[in-house]
Design a protein around this motif. Sequence first.
Motif, PDB file in Angstrom:
ATOM      1  N   UNK A   1       0.809  -1.206   0.000  1.00 43.46           N
ATOM      2  CA  UNK A   1       0.000   0.000   0.000  1.00 43.46           C
ATOM      3  C   UNK A   1       0.851   1.269   0.000  1.00 43.46           C
ATOM      4  N   UNK A   2       1.937   1.253   0.750  1.00 42.49           N
ATOM      5  CA  UNK A   2       2.803   2.438   0.785  1.00 42.49           C
ATOM      6  C   UNK A   2       3.388   2.715  -0.604  1.00 42.49           C
ATOM      7  N   UNK A   3       3.833   1.653  -1.267  1.00 50.36           N
ATOM      8  CA  UNK A   3       4.375   1.815  -2.612  1.00 50.36           C
ATOM      9  C   UNK A   3       3.282   2.270  -3.577  1.00 50.36           C
ATOM     10  N   UNK A   4       2.118   1.665  -3.465  1.00 49.38           N
ATOM     11  CA  UNK A   4       0.984   2.055  -4.316  1.00 49.38           C
ATOM     12  C   UNK A   4       0.629   3.523  -4.114  1.00 49.38           C
ATOM     13  N   UNK A   5       0.617   3.939  -2.861  1.00 49.81           N
ATOM     14  CA  UNK A   5       0.280   5.335  -2.535  1.00 49.81           C
ATOM     15  C   UNK A   5       1.267   6.294  -3.194  1.00 49.81           C
ATOM     16  N   UNK A   6       2.554   5.972  -3.100  1.00 54.13           N
ATOM     17  CA  UNK A   6       3.582   6.834  -3.697  1.00 54.13           C
ATOM     18  C   UNK A   6       3.469   6.856  -5.212  1.00 54.13           C
ATOM     19  N   UNK A   7       3.268   5.695  -5.819  1.00 56.66           N
ATOM     20  CA  UNK A   7       3.176   5.621  -7.283  1.00 56.66           C
ATOM     21  C   UNK A   7       1.947   6.364  -7.790  1.00 56.66           C
ATOM     22  N   UNK A   8       0.807   6.132  -7.168  1.00 59.12           N
ATOM     23  CA  UNK A   8      -0.443   6.776  -7.610  1.00 59.12           C
ATOM     24  C   UNK A   8      -0.327   8.294  -7.524  1.00 59.12           C
ATOM     25  N   UNK A   9       0.206   8.802  -6.417  1.00 61.02           N
ATOM     26  CA  UNK A   9       0.324  10.250  -6.275  1.00 61.02           C
ATOM     27  C   UNK A   9       1.363  10.834  -7.227  1.00 61.02           C
ATOM     28  N   UNK A  10       2.382  10.061  -7.547  1.00 66.08           N
ATOM     29  CA  UNK A  10       3.353  10.503  -8.546  1.00 66.08           C
ATOM     30  C   UNK A  10       2.682  10.634  -9.912  1.00 66.08           C
ATOM     31  N   UNK A  11       1.841   9.645 -10.259  1.00 65.97           N
ATOM     32  CA  UNK A  11       1.114   9.689 -11.534  1.00 65.97           C
ATOM     33  C   UNK A  11       0.149  10.877 -11.565  1.00 65.97           C
ATOM     34  N   UNK A  12      -0.530  11.110 -10.448  1.00 64.25           N
ATOM     35  CA  UNK A  12      -1.481  12.224 -10.371  1.00 64.25           C
ATOM     36  C   UNK A  12      -0.768  13.550 -10.605  1.00 64.25           C
ATOM     37  N   UNK A  13       0.360  13.756  -9.931  1.00 64.68           N
ATOM     38  CA  UNK A  13       1.096  15.014 -10.075  1.00 64.68           C
ATOM     39  C   UNK A  13       1.601  15.207 -11.503  1.00 64.68           C
ATOM     40  N   UNK A  14       2.066  14.117 -12.127  1.00 62.35           N
ATOM     41  CA  UNK A  14       2.550  14.212 -13.502  1.00 62.35           C
ATOM     42  C   UNK A  14       1.420  14.598 -14.458  1.00 62.35           C
ATOM     43  N   UNK A  15       0.263  13.989 -14.274  1.00 64.19           N
ATOM     44  CA  UNK A  15      -0.882  14.291 -15.140  1.00 64.19           C
ATOM     45  C   UNK A  15      -1.423  15.695 -14.876  1.00 64.19           C
ATOM     46  N   UNK A  16      -1.374  16.126 -13.631  1.00 69.82           N
ATOM     47  CA  UNK A  16      -1.803  17.495 -13.302  1.00 69.82           C
ATOM     48  C   UNK A  16      -0.960  18.522 -14.048  1.00 69.82           C
ATOM     49  N   UNK A  17       0.348  18.304 -14.079  1.00 71.95           N
ATOM     50  CA  UNK A  17       1.247  19.244 -14.746  1.00 71.95           C
ATOM     51  C   UNK A  17       1.075  19.218 -16.256  1.00 71.95           C
ATOM     52  N   UNK A  18       0.820  18.034 -16.798  1.00 75.02           N
ATOM     53  CA  UNK A  18       0.672  17.903 -18.246  1.00 75.02           C
ATOM     54  C   UNK A  18      -0.658  18.459 -18.741  1.00 75.02           C
TER      55      UNK A  18
END
Length: 297
Positions: free
Chosen positions: A83-100
């Motif tokens: 879950x910790x890894x999933x949480x980090x990956x998901x939020x990383x994807x969210x931030x990348x898509x937000x910027x794009x």
Amino acid sequence: MSTLNSKSNRYLLTIIVITSFFIALIFYILIKTNHSDNLLNNLENSLSTTKNLFEEQKRYALSLSILLSQDKEILNSYLHKNREESFAIVNQKIEALKQLQNSNFEVQIHNQDLTTYLRSWDLSKKGIALASFRQGLVKVKEEKKPLVSIELGKRLNIKAISPLLQNGVFIGSIETIIDFEHLSKELEQKGYTLFVLLNQKYLNIATRLQNNPKYLEYVLVNKADFKNFENIPLKELKEYGYVSNTNYSFSYFSYYDLNNNPLGYIFTGIKNAKHIKINNAYEDEQNTQHLHKVTIE
């Protein structure tokens, strides 16, 4: 002779006064009609614009959900139940898509048994049973197909859900959640104000909305000035239409859950500078079916 001329002048003056009155009355009616027609045209445009932007938001949420459901990093971390890894990956994807794409959304991942695996905004929440009040999750599990709708949870949002599959077997699902703030801002740029109304009978589910402003049997979902709804006859509304009070005019349409139960109305408001009274209500079942839920075959 002068008496005759005096009578003729009086008759002529009377005719001129009466004619002028009727000409002024005709002009007044024409101007009033023109103002009403302009208002109605503006309301029709606001209705069309809101529907189109609303559908665009749903398509966007759905595309994000499908994209994330096929992301190998997310799938691998989910399969390992890290879950910790999933949480980090998901939020990383969210931030990348937000910027794009200059977008704002949240993500929730569900276990195979439709309990909460992960929420992008709160790592502490897990194992919450969702099947009893999340119709969309049950439908996606049963049909193994993506789906987008306005769906009730503790909040009311646009939710797009895609299945997580392993060799064709349902192992969970992932959803993207978009609120109405982006839609509000887009409409505001066009001179409109958005109001999303939910029937108060659903507040036992939408508990996060219990303290929001209320008017008659409805609660306001998004951020807007609810005082503009004074004297709006909400009980007389139909599937869609146009209605006004002294200072504001609105176009509106209804929205439904996945079982076609009515949830509330989406209003788009414009200032009623000429204080024109309007109350046009229409039924259109086909329009309703098309507007408020989208599935992908």
